[in-house]
Write a protein that holds these residues in place. Sequence first.
Motif, short mmCIF file in Angstrom:
data_model
loop_
_atom_site.label_atom_id
_atom_site.label_comp_id
_atom_site.label_asym_id
_atom_site.label_seq_id
_atom_site.Cartn_x
_atom_site.Cartn_y
_atom_site.Cartn_z
N PHE A 237 0.31 -1.54 -0.11
CA PHE A 237 -0.43 0.02 -0.10
C PHE A 237 0.90 0.94 -0.14
O PHE A 237 1.55 1.63 0.61
N TRP A 238 0.63 1.75 -1.28
CA TRP A 238 1.16 3.68 -1.44
C TRP A 238 0.00 4.33 -0.29
O TRP A 238 -1.09 4.06 -0.56
N VAL A 239 0.76 5.78 -0.05
CA VAL A 239 -0.05 6.80 0.36
C VAL A 239 -0.19 7.71 -0.37
O VAL A 239 1.02 8.11 -0.79
N ASN A 240 -1.40 8.40 -0.33
CA ASN A 240 -1.13 9.49 -1.87
C ASN A 240 -2.90 10.18 -1.72
O ASN A 240 -3.14 9.80 -1.42
N PRO A 241 -2.84 11.15 -2.56
CA PRO A 241 -3.49 12.00 -2.49
C PRO A 241 -4.34 11.22 -4.09
O PRO A 241 -3.60 10.31 -4.79
N ASP A 242 -5.93 11.71 -4.49
CA ASP A 242 -6.26 11.05 -5.66
C ASP A 242 -5.94 11.05 -6.67
O ASP A 242 -6.39 10.71 -7.43
N CYS A 243 -5.32 11.99 -6.91
CA CYS A 243 -4.89 12.87 -8.75
C CYS A 243 -4.09 14.46 -7.90
O CYS A 243 -3.52 14.54 -6.75
N GLY A 244 -3.21 14.47 -9.77
CA GLY A 244 -2.49 15.19 -9.15
C GLY A 244 -2.89 17.15 -8.99
O GLY A 244 -4.54 17.03 -8.67
N LEU A 245 -2.65 17.98 -8.34
CA LEU A 245 -2.78 18.84 -7.66
C LEU A 245 -1.96 20.44 -8.13
O LEU A 245 -2.18 21.12 -7.60
N LYS A 246 -2.49 20.06 -9.54
CA LYS A 246 -2.12 21.25 -10.62
C LYS A 246 -3.25 22.10 -10.01
O LYS A 246 -2.67 23.47 -9.76
N THR A 247 -4.38 21.76 -9.55
CA THR A 247 -5.42 22.90 -9.49
C THR A 247 -5.40 23.45 -8.26
O THR A 247 -6.54 24.79 -7.69
N ARG A 248 -4.92 23.42 -7.51
CA ARG A 248 -5.24 23.75 -5.34
C ARG A 248 -4.00 24.70 -5.35
O ARG A 248 -3.13 24.70 -6.07
N ASP A 249 -4.73 25.29 -4.34
CA ASP A 249 -2.78 26.67 -4.25
C ASP A 249 -2.11 25.45 -3.17
O ASP A 249 -2.19 24.85 -2.58
N VAL A 250 -1.40 27.15 -2.47
CA VAL A 250 0.25 25.95 -2.09
C VAL A 250 -0.18 26.18 -0.39
O VAL A 250 -0.24 25.28 -0.23
N THR A 251 -1.02 26.70 -0.28
CA THR A 251 -0.96 26.64 1.20
C THR A 251 -2.29 25.17 1.47
O THR A 251 -1.59 24.42 2.20
N GLU A 252 -3.39 25.55 0.76
CA GLU A 252 -3.99 24.09 0.50
C GLU A 252 -3.46 22.96 0.08
O GLU A 252 -3.26 21.63 1.14
#
Length: 767
Positions: A724-739
């Motif tokens: 098992f790997w731990v990761n977000p469910d997709c790329g973070l392109k649309t999120r801001d730096v703080t989030e």
Amino acid sequence: MTKSSNLGYPRIGEKREWKKALEQYWKGNIGEQELQTELENLRLYDLKKQKDLGIDLIPVGDFSLYDHVLDTAVMFGLIPERFQHQDEKSLQTYFDIARGNKDAVASEMTKWFNTNYHYIVPEVSSETEPRLVENRLLPYFLEAKEKHGIIGKPVLLGPVSLLKLAKGYENKDFDKLVEKLVPLYIQVLQQLELAGAEWVQIDEPILATTLTEYDINVFKKVYQSIDSKLSSLNVLLQTYFESVDHYEEVVSLPVAGIGLDFVHDEGANLEALKKYGFPADKSLAAGIINGRNIWKDDLNTSLTVLETLRSFVNEDRLIVQPSCSLLHVPVTVETEYELHPQLKNALAFADQKLEEINLLTEGLNKGRQTVEKKLTDQAHCREQLWKSASRNNEDVQKEVEFWKGVEPTREQHFAKRQTIHQNFFNLPLLPTTTIGSLPQTTDIRQGRLKWRRGDWSDADYQDFVEANIKEWVARQEEIGLDVLIHGEFERNDMVEFFGEKLDGFAFTRYAWVQSYGSRCVKPPIIYGDIALTEPMTVKEISFAQSLTEKPVKGMLTGPITILNWSFVREDISEFDVTKQIALALQKEIRALEENQIHMIQVDEPALREGLPLKPKKQQQYLDEAVYAFKLATSAVKNETQIHTHMCYSEFGEIMNTIDELDADVISIEAARSHGELIADFEEQSYEKGIGLGVYDIHSPRVPEVEEMERYILRALKVLDPRQFWVNPDCGLKTRDVTETTEALTNMVKAAHHVREKVEQKSMANKG
């Protein structure tokens, strides 16, 4: 006289005015009234264009502020329980269902049949009591009537498809829920009838899937009920994306017209019509122009098909239209000033497709000879591209021929590779990573724009990209991620970036289409043979790897996704196009390995979305997808670890295919449907590495550590911690730096907490 019609028009505007207005509203820069005014102006402009183009039946209500399935669900009070304390008519509630808020997660999002459009999945329990909150179609109809004198054709997703696309209820309660919905649909239709509507288009795309006799009987009951309550309103029952299996029953339903797709049916609808005929008292809406690709039509052939149909259908009951809504294509070719004339002359976007509809309608009504010159001119434009050197690259064609009959495979089986990778990378239990992209801030977008405009030199832009890579490598190390990414700051889009570096691709300036919400994509155009002339990703990824001792993943987009997220040439098979892409990626992977990049992610988020709707056609597609992925990846060294990523889909149905890809690690977008996906692993075994997304990147909400811990622990009930790997469910392109920083920090903390629990449990068991 034969009429012309449209099923739906792109919402986003010629230059994405819709997207910009929505995002300004979400940021708080404009209020609701200003948003509604801007969107009304856009709607009216689009309606006038369709009127000026001469379309007889112009759709209204196809416009949406986010998603037409969400619109329908909210209209009938199908509001998820966690949002029911909010004002059901408010725009805030509508957007919260789609995007989530600080207190509640967004509704699940998934693919719209086999397209790259995503819809918000309605949530319906067996106890749900639907109600008509507001007839959203009525204002749209009156707007068109009062502002432009258009008696529009309201468009509404049908009750059977709406419930078939929903989740949360038991199958045994389907009939009961349909019975509750139908009177509400009747109420909507009666109000439109009183307002002066003559036709209404009820979309039932579920009819293009494989249905049972039980399902067909449900359709009969639904449309008998609707028909019994209407007096003058004509119901056009619209299907698209495939043929209808139960042709005789469907065309016998008590409606005024039937819409059939004569483009994607592979001839089945036409054969059924020839065999069984068509009811004399109904109109046939013939989907003859491809609503999902961007090439000029072979009008001679289409006119011949329509002439054949007219021998079965009275001319005043034949309607000429696209195969589906034009939501799936860009707005107009007219703004594409930079395309080579030979290519531009072979293209047809939404406006041009409507011109083709009118041309075919004119040819039927006035005779083929009246449009002969236009047909000849269009055929000439198509032929010029066919004959071009770009479609006749002998080296590429020879390489594809060489691989025919050769089965690409990895040198070692996964079990042996797994041991090699453990020793080579020395990663901890439950390794943490991200999917690929990091925030594309305003500064990054402006930097790319300065470079494209020529304000920055190539060297200036490279320095800028490397500065961002350096900053984020340091930030990832500070957060504590185990496997890093370079962030993709040099990339505008995960397909467009690669297409720009490969022969055979062309790019547009304004040819955007909606993917989900305000997210628009600009698909490349595959117009010629595909070839790699120089490495595409080595420079940036090698630079990132030089900054850290931790492994940095090489990031590539897979052959099936490049195919499915592009507008594809139609003169050769899609499988041959896919093999050309795979061979180009094979060369890129070799170049990464030569530069000491041994963890390479080849993303296939669109693998399932190209899956044919008919089960009998699916295995061939899946076999070809596996072949293409392995053709790209199987020649790697044993120590190279191949990752892949997939987005929202029903993965349980294709688990065997996922396994056959032979990727060492797969990450799956799962945060919005985590429990359902984990249930798939309870029923099917999977031995390779896997990361189920532990938080939803499509929402601005930052989950707490404890919430992500629960996701991980739930997964570990059915998956071995060693895989098992731990990761977000997709790329973070649309999120801001703080989030992004806060969410990844919480994710790493959650992984560490669970890692400690697993290790303590392991030690206790040994003791």
